[in-house]
Design an enzyme around this catalytic site. Structure first.
Site, PDB file in Angstrom:
ATOM      1  N   LEU A 172       3.300  -6.918  -7.738  1.00  0.00           N
ATOM      2  CA  LEU A 172       2.417  -5.814  -8.136  1.00  0.00           C
ATOM      3  C   LEU A 172       2.250  -4.788  -7.023  1.00  0.00           C
ATOM      4  O   LEU A 172       2.031  -3.604  -7.289  1.00  0.00           O
ATOM      5  CB  LEU A 172       1.041  -6.360  -8.539  1.00  0.00           C
ATOM      6  CG  LEU A 172       1.003  -7.253  -9.785  1.00  0.00           C
ATOM      7  CD1 LEU A 172      -0.393  -7.812  -9.985  1.00  0.00           C
ATOM      8  CD2 LEU A 172       1.445  -6.490 -11.014  1.00  0.00           C
ATOM      9  N   GLY A 173       2.304  -5.218  -5.797  1.00  0.00           N
ATOM     10  CA  GLY A 173       2.092  -4.306  -4.682  1.00  0.00           C
ATOM     11  C   GLY A 173       2.421  -4.955  -3.363  1.00  0.00           C
ATOM     12  O   GLY A 173       2.531  -6.179  -3.264  1.00  0.00           O
ATOM     13  N   GLY A 233       1.785  -4.324   1.077  1.00  0.00           N
ATOM     14  CA  GLY A 233       1.237  -3.580   2.196  1.00  0.00           C
ATOM     15  C   GLY A 233       1.925  -3.979   3.475  1.00  0.00           C
ATOM     16  O   GLY A 233       2.974  -4.636   3.476  1.00  0.00           O
ATOM     17  N   PHE A 287       0.997  -6.139   5.765  1.00  0.00           N
ATOM     18  CA  PHE A 287       0.975  -7.561   6.126  1.00  0.00           C
ATOM     19  C   PHE A 287       0.836  -8.474   4.910  1.00  0.00           C
ATOM     20  O   PHE A 287       0.728  -9.682   5.063  1.00  0.00           O
ATOM     21  CB  PHE A 287      -0.181  -7.839   7.084  1.00  0.00           C
ATOM     22  CG  PHE A 287      -0.132  -6.993   8.322  1.00  0.00           C
ATOM     23  CD1 PHE A 287       0.761  -7.285   9.346  1.00  0.00           C
ATOM     24  CD2 PHE A 287      -0.952  -5.892   8.463  1.00  0.00           C
ATOM     25  CE1 PHE A 287       0.818  -6.497  10.484  1.00  0.00           C
ATOM     26  CE2 PHE A 287      -0.898  -5.104   9.589  1.00  0.00           C
ATOM     27  CZ  PHE A 287      -0.009  -5.398  10.610  1.00  0.00           C
ATOM     28  N   GLY A 288       0.834  -7.905   3.719  1.00  0.00           N
ATOM     29  CA  GLY A 288       0.644  -8.758   2.556  1.00  0.00           C
ATOM     30  C   GLY A 288       1.304  -8.219   1.315  1.00  0.00           C
ATOM     31  O   GLY A 288       1.879  -7.130   1.305  1.00  0.00           O
ATOM     32  N   VAL A 313       1.010  -8.633  -3.342  1.00  0.00           N
ATOM     33  CA  VAL A 313       0.279  -9.135  -4.500  1.00  0.00           C
ATOM     34  C   VAL A 313       1.290  -9.451  -5.596  1.00  0.00           C
ATOM     35  O   VAL A 313       2.133  -8.604  -5.945  1.00  0.00           O
ATOM     36  CB  VAL A 313      -0.749  -8.101  -5.016  1.00  0.00           C
ATOM     37  CG1 VAL A 313      -1.506  -8.660  -6.210  1.00  0.00           C
ATOM     38  CG2 VAL A 313      -1.724  -7.712  -3.904  1.00  0.00           C
ATOM     39  N   LYS A 336      -2.894 -12.793  -4.066  1.00  0.00           N
ATOM     40  CA  LYS A 336      -2.707 -11.996  -2.858  1.00  0.00           C
ATOM     41  C   LYS A 336      -2.299 -12.911  -1.715  1.00  0.00           C
ATOM     42  O   LYS A 336      -2.957 -13.923  -1.447  1.00  0.00           O
ATOM     43  CB  LYS A 336      -4.004 -11.257  -2.524  1.00  0.00           C
ATOM     44  CG  LYS A 336      -3.854 -10.240  -1.401  1.00  0.00           C
ATOM     45  CD  LYS A 336      -5.102  -9.376  -1.275  1.00  0.00           C
ATOM     46  CE  LYS A 336      -4.931  -8.334  -0.179  1.00  0.00           C
ATOM     47  NZ  LYS A 336      -6.113  -7.449  -0.064  1.00  0.00           N
ATOM     48  N   ASP A 388     -12.148   1.331   2.849  1.00  0.00           N
ATOM     49  CA  ASP A 388     -10.728   1.640   2.609  1.00  0.00           C
ATOM     50  C   ASP A 388     -10.519   2.148   1.183  1.00  0.00           C
ATOM     51  O   ASP A 388      -9.615   1.715   0.483  1.00  0.00           O
ATOM     52  CB  ASP A 388      -9.859   0.401   2.863  1.00  0.00           C
ATOM     53  CG  ASP A 388      -8.374   0.752   2.959  1.00  0.00           C
ATOM     54  OD1 ASP A 388      -8.064   1.921   3.272  1.00  0.00           O
ATOM     55  OD2 ASP A 388      -7.542  -0.140   2.715  1.00  0.00           O
TER      56      ASP A 388
END
Length: 723
Positions: A13-14, A16, A18-19, A21, A36, A152
């Site tokens: 789904l996404g 970043g 450092f992570g 989903v 996540k 954020d």
């Protein structure tokens, strides 16, 4: 990591720094979840890894506290049957931290929504309202109930869940940077995404929950215009320096296209957006509050609540609440090719609305002719109608996505306005040419600045999209007027009613004519009606018949014409889906355009009205002519009704005279002619309201009374409401 027993990995789904989903679905139950994961920590130092772990556990705590909140993505606790799946997820996770399991939102995020071509100049007003309303509720809960500052906020962290009915719910997510912010406590650290955090975050590192208000303002500006407000193409230093210079009424900073070292402080929204004027005017005032560089002014509380002793509400929230409650009536003025919008309230009158329309269209009050779109819940404008009655909340959603996905898409406006005149004048549509386009079009202007060229492409996209929208609204307005004209003729049964009167009168006339002929042949009946009586009757009958048939022909012509125009406009709407080649422009130039390409595109994509637009305007003149013919036909109905009344009166009088003379003669003949006459007249049906049995009594008063009664009934049956 692809599957575990009944759980199947559906995709990513996404992602970043450092992570990431992931999306999972249980094949047995159909349940969907998002998980996540920390993807990589090797590039972090020991201290940074500790902070990451702390934030991770804090986010896990928050998500579990947010269950059943409609506008915040909640954590999910799987049951005992899925304990092994949870253990499988955690066993493969880095840092020995538990995987965060969240509710799955199936519509992507707002960032992806903004990246769609149709949203290049911002979202529709309906979507802006929905997202800000959801964000306001989520932040209020975080700040007041959880004492948490998100820190954020950005479109990427607002996800979308589509309901079964097609509606969307916007939810705030990603609390990795959230931190407790109790009253009177100022946070200290530089966090967030660069273009969304407030000036004080960088300048001093000391801030409170008002940083979320700033980020909310940045998001709002981006939702409305499609762009970030404060020179996003510049260096962080230049951005901060100019932010600290800006006044409280400045909502955006742009670079001067003539001088890259000069920055312009904007106090108004750019013209290139999809907001209505009443909403945009108040939205601007709210933006000035949310984007105030002074966090104290930005976070001010409602003074009346402070003094009354109740819990104070941030003014940025209370003002937004009022903004979101504005109900905007949308109108398309056909003759001036203008989109109009007015804030309507419960106490506003139609006279006031009419005055605003006249002001903005230059029409006389008597010339304003309103047409409601098909399926409008108010159905018809009456003397008791209020402007608020014409507002339809469901029709506020004019987003391209809704228009594509809905079986019966909402109309583009809630009301169409025409010029009710025999001398209608149509204005040519004016292209929405931006200031930057005017600046860049002359060959003397030269630049290779990427932001200027990007902005040029966006401005031209907007111009073409607005021209297409105007043509769509214009065609729909013509179709709606044709549908209304057809409905008026059919519903009020003008043609049937006129035809019934023609047939009824003809039957009565022919019946009496046969009786007169019979009386001449059967001289012993002695029915005394003079030639002058019959001549008067014949002349009146012929005149009445001619008038009625002419009116009927007009109504039939209007009906045929209305149906033809309705069919033609429906075909044109399909044919003109992209009459200005917007899709071709977006494909070739939306990602970037040179000055040479722009100047060529100006000619290629026609800033002046095209032949297609002129053809559409000719169709509008056709419906004007039909409507004028319809009005004349209605006005002529009154004359026809008068003539029908005259012919019926003469028929009744001659009927009475023939009955009376027959009664006198019946005393001298062996057979009872009156009974024969009554039997013949009994076949005469007067508009299905009775037969000649009403005349069986030969008393003069009874005959006249019955004649008058039937006359009134016929008049009532043929009564037509004027337009």
């Amino acid at each position: 990591m692809n599957s575990w027993r009944n759980w199947q990995l559906q995709g990513k789904l996404g992602q970043g720094g450092f992570g990431e989903v992931l999306h999972w679905q249980n094949k047995t139950t159909g349940q969907e979840i998002a998980t996540k994961h920390i993807k990589d920590v090797n590039s972090l130092g020991a201290d940074q890894q500790v902070k990451l772990k702390d934030r991770w556990m804090m986010e896990l705590k928050f998500t579990r506290a947010f269950r059943k909140l409609p506008n915040i993505v909640a954590g999910v606790c799987l049951g005992n049957d899925d304990a092994s799946f949870v253990a499988y997820l955690n066993s493969a996770h880095k840092c020995r931290l538990p995987v965060i399991i969240l509710e799955f939102c199936n519509g992507g995020d707002v960032r992806k929504q903004l990246q769609m071509h149709e949203n290049a100049n911002g979202l529709s007003e309906f979507e802006v309202r929905e997202i800000l309303g959801a964000l306001r509720k989520a932040l209020h809960f975080l700040h007041s109930e959880c004492k948490v500052c998100h820190r954020d906020l950005k479109p990427d962290n607002i996800v979308i869940h589509r309901q079964k009915d097609g509606s969307k719910t916007y939810k705030l997510t990603d609390f990795g940077l959230a931190r407790g912010a109790p009253d009177q406590t100022m946070l200290q650290s530089v966090v967030g995404t660069r273009h969304y955090f407030a000036p004080e975050v960088v300048e001093t590192g000391v801030y409170n929950t008002t940083v979320d208000y700033w980020s909310m303002g940045i998001i709002a500006y981006e939702l409305a215009t499609g762009e970030l407000p404060f020179i996003p193409h510049q260096t962080p230093r230049n951005i901060l320096v100019n932010l600290l210079k800006k006044t409280s009424d400045c909502i955006a900073i742009t670079e001067d296209p003539h001088d890259a070292s000069r920055f312009l402080f904007q106090t108004e929204l750019p013209r290139e957006h999809h907001l209505t004027e009443p909403f945009a005017r108040q939205f601007l005032l709210w933006l000035r509050l949310a984007l105030d560089s002074d966090y104290k002014r930005r976070g001010q509380l409602e003074s009346d609540k402070v003094h009354s002793g109740t819990v104070p509400n941030p003014f940025v929230f209370s003002y937004l609440d009022k903004l979101l409650q504005i109900r905007v009536l949308t109108i398309f003025a056909m003759n001036s090719f203008k989109f109009l919008a007015y804030a309507v309230t419960a106490d506003m009158t139609m006279q006031e609305l009419n005055g605003l329309i006249c002001r903005d269209t230059k029409l006389a009050s008597s010339e304003v002719y309103c047409v409601l779109p098909t399926n409008h819940p108010h159905e018809r404008i009456t003397p008791n109608t209020r402007p608020l009655d014409l507002y339809v909340h469901e029709w506020s959603d004019t987003s391209r996505e809704t228009l594509k996905s809905t079986k019966i898409p909402p109309p583009p406006v809630m009301l169409f306005v025409f010029q009710a005149s025999d001398k209608c004048v149509y204005s040519d549509p004016e292209p929405r040419v931006s200031k930057l386009m005017l600046t860049c079009n002359p060959s003397s202007f030269q630049t290779d600045s990427s932001w200027v060229l990007r902005r040029l492409a966006l401005d031209m996209h907007y111009m073409l999209a607005m021209q297409q929208k105007q043509v769509d609204m214009f065609l729909m307005g013509i179709r709606e007027r044709a549908l209304l004209l057809e409905d008026e003729i059919v519903t009020n049964q003008f043609i049937t009613a006129i035809n019934d009167q023609i047939l009824t009168t003809a039957e009565a006339y022919n019946m009496l004519l046969r009786l007169r002929t019979a009386s001449v042949q059967e001289q012993n009946m002695s029915i005394q009606v003079t030639d002058s009586d019959w001549k008067l009757l014949a002349d009146t009958y012929q005149e009445t018949n001619n008038i009625a048939r002419a009116i009927k022909d007009r109504f039939e012509s209007c009906l045929r014409g209305a149906r033809a125009i309705e069919k033609a406009t429906s075909q044109l709407l399909n044919q003109y889906v992209d009459v200005f080649d917007l899709a071709a422009f977006d494909h070739d130039y939306l990602a970037g355009i040179s000055l040479g390409q722009f100047r060529k595109a100006v000619n290629q994509f026609a800033m002046s009205p095209s032949q297609e637009v002129k053809r559409v305007m000719e169709t509008a003149k056709e419906i004007d002519s039909l409507h004028l013919l319809f009005i004349k036909a209605i006005k002529a109905v009154a004359k026809a009704m008068q003539k029908f009344a005259e012919i019926k009166e003469q028929l009744f009088q001659l009927n009475f005279k023939m009955l009376s003379s027959a009664a006198a003669a019946s005393a001298h003949v062996s057979a009872p002619p009156p009974m024969l006459l009554e039997h013949s007249m009994g076949r005469l049906k007067m508009n299905s309201m009775g037969d000649s049995s009403d005349f069986d009594s030969l008393t003069t008063n009874n005959v006249i009374d019955e004649a008058n009664r039937l006359d009134k009934m016929l008049r009532a049956d043929m009564e037509i409401d004027s337009i």
